[in-house]
Design an enzyme around this catalytic site. Structure first.
Site, PDB file in Angstrom:
ATOM      1  N   TRP A 154      35.981  53.916  32.154  1.00 31.93           N
ATOM      2  CA  TRP A 154      35.792  53.308  33.474  1.00 31.93           C
ATOM      3  C   TRP A 154      35.876  54.374  34.568  1.00 31.93           C
ATOM      4  O   TRP A 154      35.194  54.305  35.579  1.00 31.93           O
ATOM      5  CB  TRP A 154      36.869  52.238  33.701  1.00 31.93           C
ATOM      6  CG  TRP A 154      36.816  51.601  35.062  1.00 31.93           C
ATOM      7  CD1 TRP A 154      36.114  50.501  35.417  1.00 31.93           C
ATOM      8  CD2 TRP A 154      37.496  52.027  36.253  1.00 31.93           C
ATOM      9  NE1 TRP A 154      36.305  50.202  36.744  1.00 31.93           N
ATOM     10  CE2 TRP A 154      37.151  51.137  37.286  1.00 31.93           C
ATOM     11  CE3 TRP A 154      38.374  53.072  36.553  1.00 31.93           C
ATOM     12  CZ2 TRP A 154      37.637  51.249  38.586  1.00 31.93           C
ATOM     13  CZ3 TRP A 154      38.854  53.201  37.842  1.00 31.93           C
ATOM     14  CH2 TRP A 154      38.489  52.292  38.838  1.00 31.93           C
ATOM     15  N   HIS A 155      36.725  55.391  34.328  1.00 32.76           N
ATOM     16  CA  HIS A 155      36.929  56.407  35.362  1.00 32.76           C
ATOM     17  C   HIS A 155      35.727  57.323  35.530  1.00 32.76           C
ATOM     18  O   HIS A 155      35.584  57.959  36.573  1.00 32.76           O
ATOM     19  CB  HIS A 155      38.175  57.250  35.051  1.00 32.76           C
ATOM     20  CG  HIS A 155      39.440  56.522  35.332  1.00 32.76           C
ATOM     21  ND1 HIS A 155      40.003  55.651  34.426  1.00 32.76           N
ATOM     22  CD2 HIS A 155      40.245  56.490  36.420  1.00 32.76           C
ATOM     23  CE1 HIS A 155      41.104  55.138  34.949  1.00 32.76           C
ATOM     24  NE2 HIS A 155      41.268  55.618  36.158  1.00 32.76           N
ATOM     25  N   GLY A 156      34.905  57.441  34.529  1.00 35.27           N
ATOM     26  CA  GLY A 156      33.754  58.306  34.697  1.00 35.27           C
ATOM     27  C   GLY A 156      33.022  58.526  33.396  1.00 35.27           C
ATOM     28  O   GLY A 156      33.575  58.351  32.316  1.00 35.27           O
TER      29      GLY A 156
END
Lengths: 545, 389
Positions: A393-395
């Site tokens: 989700w963060h990248g």
């Protein structure tokens, strides 16, 4: 628009002034316009993406719950979406604005995407009408299931296309080439819209909650659009839940003096963390992780510690400002951070760090996977899958996946250990050496996780890990030291957080201080923040997520 | 229910309002106290010749207006004034001869402290080349080219080197560091160059000598006229940063002013060059290319070997070199670009004050000597052929 920019101060003053003189419905309309302006400050074109996401979930939510839409509920969003498409994508909106203020650069007012908009919007509305007919013809249970699936496909489809398409394509090509085959994958020439992960997750939670019959669908399109786009938390959270935010937006709000003072304190505290500390240590971190030279043990250790400080102050600072600004409008947003570096174990950490995301993942992913309703192996699998997804989700990069895997492993080990050890944990005073040692020990585990998170490549992870664990211990530091505001700010923040921890974590402990002491604390934060204003302002780290 | 979040009576509301006002007054009071404390504890030395102000004294003084700073450090008597006020003037132009050993050939280097350090390193490393430098602290390339044009001593040199640095490229269209280097007062002035259809044109600064500067600072009419010239021709001039006022007395205002200046400078720099890249269409890049071409043409016309020394600042990659490359290649101008020897992303290649380490300066000096010798050999190879025609 950055919270720590002069533009935002002007924007907030104008929006707040308007808010205080308008009636309730007009307040919501004005807040929606302000939120779109706030978001469009980066790139107007992506406003269309947000309105598309909003419209779909609004229709899906109502259709899931009631099986039918009133003519107004069909037409108003369709007109809104069409106008947004025409203005933000079809027309050259920047040039239109410049023309209106007499600063035209003679560029054409109609943009290159206008033909696509003219063909695409009617096509989309036709597909939406067909989907509606199909959904509304289904019995309730099947309708709810089909509706939530549709929302998941659309929202994750948008997120996947803009955020992950190129990453997965590249990873596939690398995999193929590793077995001796050649692949020349197509790439999408797109940029990542700011905050897309935040508002898609927020919108998704609405559809899932309706599916689970935990909330009622909202009738008012305006309120729903404001729920998706409410500017204080739009681009970097907290990821709000419909059940918390929509009722606050749908009903008249009361602003008390206490809300206002608490809001202003949170804004000052957030700016202090961001401007004085996070931006003050950012050059040190950038130099360490951006270096192409040889780094020492101290470089890696201090670079990682400073990144832990930076990401916490940057992100929790943003959350504090968001909560403070929302309070000025009488809206209570959820707490996103609660002394995370005082966590004693991984479970404790995820109850304190990015709480809005960890509870989202827990409620909507971990629970859907079965949670802990099974064997230890089954629970461990669910924990690992949840954390891998959380990392991604963060990248779109493998180091985020690695970070997720690392935290998944730590959580799993902790779960197995507590299950096998059994018995309740001993209750000891907060400053008992064992409790302090637990905090220190888990902080080291967290810090290594930040190294994985911040690394620019997997190669750097290997290199830094090598220096950390097997390299010669050298205290030679290459990067220039953090700014003065950061050095003073870290001491002040540590004092505040230790005081809060010793008062059982009560974030409002400062309100019990005598006026002169509270005045001194606030003035000190303001002074150090002003010292930090000459630090180079970095974009909030979580905007990129 | 939390007693702090529940106000059910007007009594409680009034009490809360009273406490809020009280806290607000305490905040203001403490801020004033902090301000006074910062001024007292970290007072900048009043003696203009005191050059060893502490880091905190400097820190809290960075945001003082330029006029305020200059008036504090300037005295009409050169023996009484701060040393920095004597540096960098065009009239008289000061050249430094590095070393005393007799060497056959001279290389003159124009530019900022990097250029002077390169000259020192050349003197240390070369048995053949004597180094001569003409420099000013933080000099931009327009100052350096102006100095080259005024330098009568250059004619005895074998080569002339013009230094240009990425971090100061955005200020190439200014007339003095007074307008852009707010943190440190340096009053010297520089030529302003414009690129037009007729090529490079030059506007001279309002004054070029220390004597003229002190006379201007002491005379409000002349100072106003000088400010007008800066307003017209200096792309960065800003009254709020330049003019002295009562606001100079507050440490907080000075911190704000510095932040404002940094922000303005960042905005300007972002339109020219930053860590992400360089904007080739910007005026500064066009002026830089114009200066490079004009410098090379003038040097060659006088029989000198022109060399451009590109100083790639830490974090700027080789963007400046790339921005100049078309001109360098078109006019076949010899170039010494630091990125070829020192990575602009490795902090260990640089000293904490942003200069290159001594060892790296020496590597650059050796490379400079090789470039000059190579150009010499090239010219010798060309000479007989030309004679044949």
């Amino acid at each position: 628009m950055l919270f720590n920019s002069p533009e935002f101060l002007v924007f907030l003053a104008v929006v707040y002034g308007l808010y205080r003189v308008l009636a309730f419905r007009a307040q919501n309309l004005m807040l929606l316009a302000a939120s779109y302006l706030f978001y469009g400050w980066w790139d107007w074109r992506f406003l269309f993406l947000m309105t598309l996401s909003t419209t779909i979930d609004y229709w899906v939510g109502l259709t899931m719950e009631r099986g039918r839409l009133t003519p107004h509920q069909k037409v108003a969003p369709a007109i809104f979406l069409s106008l947004c498409g025409l203005f933000f994508v079809g027309l050259n909106f920047g040039e239109l604005g410049r023309t209106l203020i007499g600063q035209s650069t003679a560029m054409p007012l109609v943009g290159p995407f206008m033909p696509y908009v003219l063909a695409g919007i009617p096509a989309f509305l036709l597909v939406a009408a067909l989907a509606y007919r199909y959904l509304s013809s289904l019995p309730e249970e099947r309708r709810l299931k089909a509706g939530v699936k549709l929302s998941l496909v659309v929202q994750l489809g948008i997120l996947g296309t803009f955020k992950y398409f190129n990453f997965f394509v590249d990873s596939f090509a690398e995999l193929v080439s590793s077995v001796g085959l050649h692949a020349n994958p197509a790439h999408l020439n797109i940029i990542l819209p700011v905050g897309i992960s935040f508002y898609t997750f927020q919108s998704l939670s609405y559809a899932i909650d309706i599916y689970r019959r935990e909330i009622r669908a909202t009738d008012r399109f305006l309120d729903f659009a404001l729920f998706v786009s409410f500017f204080p938390q739009l681009v970097a959270g907290p990821i709000e839940r419909a059940r918390n935010l929509i009722p606050q937006l749908s009903n008249p709000r009361v602003i008390t003096l206490e809300d206002t003072t608490r809001g202003l304190y949170l804004i000052v505290f957030g700016l202090f963390k961001k401007v004085a500390i996070a931006d003050g240590v950012a050059p040190f971190v950038d130099q360490t992780f951006g270096s192409t030279g040889t780094l020492s043990w101290a470089d890696v250790v201090l670079g990682t510690v400073m990144f832990a400080v930076q990401i916490y102050c940057d992100f929790s600072g943003y959350s504090d400002i968001a909560r403070g600004v929302a309070k000025l409008f009488g809206v209570e947003l959820m707490v996103n951070f609660n002394l995370p570096y005082f966590a004693k174990n991984p479970r404790d950490f995820w109850r304190r760090w990015h709480i809005s995301l960890s509870t989202w993942l827990s409620d909507y992913l971990y629970r859907s996977l079965g949670g802990n309703r099974g064997s230890l192996a089954f629970t461990s699998r669910n924990l690992m899958l949840t954390m891998l997804f959380g990392g991604l989700w963060h990248g779109a990069a493998w180091n985020f996946v690695l970070w997720g895997f690392y935290h998944g492993s730590v959580l799993t080990v902790h779960r197995v250990w507590t299950a096998t050890r059994g018995g309740a944990a001993a209750v000891r005073p907060l400053l008992h050496p064992v409790e302090v040692a637990k905090i220190g020990g888990f902080l080291l585990i967290t810090l290594y996780g930040w190294l994985l998170f911040r690394a620019t490549s997997l190669q750097q992870v290997v290199e830094f890990t090598g220096i950390l664990f097997t390299g010669p211990i050298s205290f030679d530091v290459a990067a220039s030291p953090p700014r003065l505001s950061a050095l003073i700010g870290m001491v002040l923040l540590a004092g505040i957080e230790i005081a809060q921890y010793l008062r059982g974590g009560n974030a409002r402990f400062y309100q019990l201080l005598p006026a002169p002491a509270l005045g001194q604390l606030t003035a000190a934060m303001l002074f150090v923040t002003v010292m930090g204003t000459s630090n180079e302002p970095a974009q909030f780290i979580y905007f990129q997520f | 229910m939390n007693q702090l979040s529940s106000f059910t009576s007007s009594f409680e509301r009034t009490a809360h309002a009273r406490r809020t006002v009280s806290i607000l007054l305490w905040v203001i009071g403490w801020l004033v106290l902090f301000d006074i404390a910062a001024n007292k504890l970290f007072a900048y030395p009043a003696d203009p010749k005191a050059t060893s102000a502490g880091k905190l004294q400097l820190y809290f003084d960075y945001g003082r207006s330029m006029e305020g700073k200059l008036k504090r450090i300037t005295r009409a008597d050169p023996a009484q004034t701060a040393a920095i006020t004597l540096a960098g003037w065009y009239q008289p132009l000061k050249a430094l001869d590095h070393g005393t050993a007799a060497k056959p050939d001279t290389i003159t280097i124009y530019g900022m402290s990097h250029a002077v350090r390169l000259a020192e390193a050349l003197e240390r490393t070369s048995g053949r080349f004597h180094a001569r430098s003409v420099g000013a602290p933080g000099a931009t390339a327009n100052w350096s080219f102006g100095a080259f044009l005024r330098d009568d001593g250059r004619r005895g040199s074998k080569a002339a080197v013009l230094a240009i640095m990425s971090s100061t490229l955005p200020m190439i269209n200014t007339m003095s560091p007074m307008t852009w280097n707010i943190s440190f007062a340096m009053p010297y002035t520089a030529d302003r160059f414009y690129v037009g259809p007729q090529g490079l044109t030059r506007v001279r600064p309002p004054y070029e000598s220390f004597a003229d500067y002190t006379a201007t600072l002491a005379d409000p009419k002349r100072l106003a006229a000088a400010r007008d010239t800066l307003k017209r021709h200096d792309a960065i001039y800003d009254d709020f940063l330049f003019r002295e006022s009562m606001l100079d007395q507050s440490a907080l205002v000075r911190l704000f002013r510095r932040a404002y200046q940094q922000r303005q400078q960042r905005l300007i720099a972002d339109e020219v060059i930053n860590a992400a890249g360089v904007k080739r269409e910007s005026e500064q890049v066009r002026v830089a290319n114009g200066i490079v071409a004009a410098f090379a043409a003038q040097a060659r016309a006088e029989g000198l070997i022109p060399v451009i020394y590109v100083v790639n600042s830490l974090g700027y990659s080789d963007h400046l070199y790339q921005a100049l490359k078309p001109t360098l290649e078109r006019d076949e101008i010899p170039v010494l670009s630091s990125h070829q020897l020192i990575s602009p992303s490795d902090p260990r290649g640089y000293l904490p004050d942003s200069h290159f380490t001594d060892a790296n300066d020496e590597r650059l000096a050796v490379a400079l000597a090789q470039i000059v010798e190579r150009e010499e050999a090239k010219a010798l190879r060309k000479a007989p052929a030309q004679a044949g025609f």
